[in-house]
Write an enzyme that holds these catalytic residues in place. Sequence first.
Site, mmCIF file in Angstrom:
data_model
loop_
_atom_site.group_PDB
_atom_site.id
_atom_site.type_symbol
_atom_site.label_atom_id
_atom_site.label_comp_id
_atom_site.label_asym_id
_atom_site.label_seq_id
_atom_site.Cartn_x
_atom_site.Cartn_y
_atom_site.Cartn_z
ATOM 1 N N ASP A 82 14.238 25.420 57.538
ATOM 2 C CA ASP A 82 13.449 26.530 58.115
ATOM 3 C C ASP A 82 14.391 27.875 57.909
ATOM 4 O OD1 ASP A 82 11.385 28.112 59.698
ATOM 5 O OD2 ASP A 82 12.523 27.611 61.512
ATOM 6 N N ASP A 120 13.340 31.622 60.014
ATOM 7 C CA ASP A 120 13.664 32.176 61.177
ATOM 8 C C ASP A 120 14.500 31.425 62.368
ATOM 9 O OD1 ASP A 120 10.955 34.590 61.344
ATOM 10 O OD2 ASP A 120 11.989 33.721 59.524
#
Length: 302
Positions: A100, A102
């Site tokens: 991922d 963020d």
Amino acid sequence: MQSTAFIVFHSAATPCAEPAGLRRTLAAAGHAVIKEQSFERAGRNGARWEVTGTVRQLRALVNPLDNLLARSEDLELRTSAIAVVPAALVRAKKLLLVMDVDSTLIKQEVIELLAAHAGREAEVAAVTEAAMRGELDFAASLHARVATLAGLDAEVIDAVRGRLELSDGAAELIAAFKAAGHHVAVVSGGFAQILDPLAAELGLDFARANDLVIVDGKLTGMVNGQVVDRAYKEVMLRTWARELGVDMEHTIAAGDGANDLDMVGAAGLGVAFNAKPLLREAADARIDLPRLDIIADLVGIS
């Protein structure tokens, strides 16, 4: 041939103490430690043991100990962790790591940085937090948050890109994987206009994120095409693994929120990085220290 797996523990403490009762617990259940290797890295210390037994058998013994550490009132113990890693993953000649972005690859939430330019940061941050806890449908929450950006000059994208901070150890993690001949990719519920230049700069193999609609130099408050939600993240993990010829058991997925649940569950090793409770409970390994390169320690890449 006897089955083995690796037990990896790490801590911010110096030196890293062997988790209380771990060796006795293993021996009492008939498992032997056949190889030990200590490591000392920036921000943490730890050890990797090769142990006889299957992953399932060893996790049944280790996970309760790790849960005790996670619930400790002692911060030093609470940020320590123990994980069982399949031997096939440690010995694989080619791995695929998918992360991922963020609050994983980077320290910030990009949509909140963008929303700050519209004076809506607090509102958007609250929705993001609820979505990452799994309390809201991600696609619906994304559309609602992106709508707050309508009318912003597209120049804010460059301003936000300039504020990005990689998580501690992120560059080192990517460099270590690439130097060892492995592959690294990112998949994000954020935005391609922000992510693509960063991915190119880091030399990543693949990157996928949402596409902001821009008309006449203004953000419209919409995104193009398929929303990168939790199901789509798993699709990309499987797609990239297939394209690279990497077995799914040789994949690693890391994230911090509910939007990462599917890919973390599908990977050969799922990692929760300073994650929300829902993902922590589902992952194979947790990292509660601010060093992303602990992932390299888990799979024996120096």
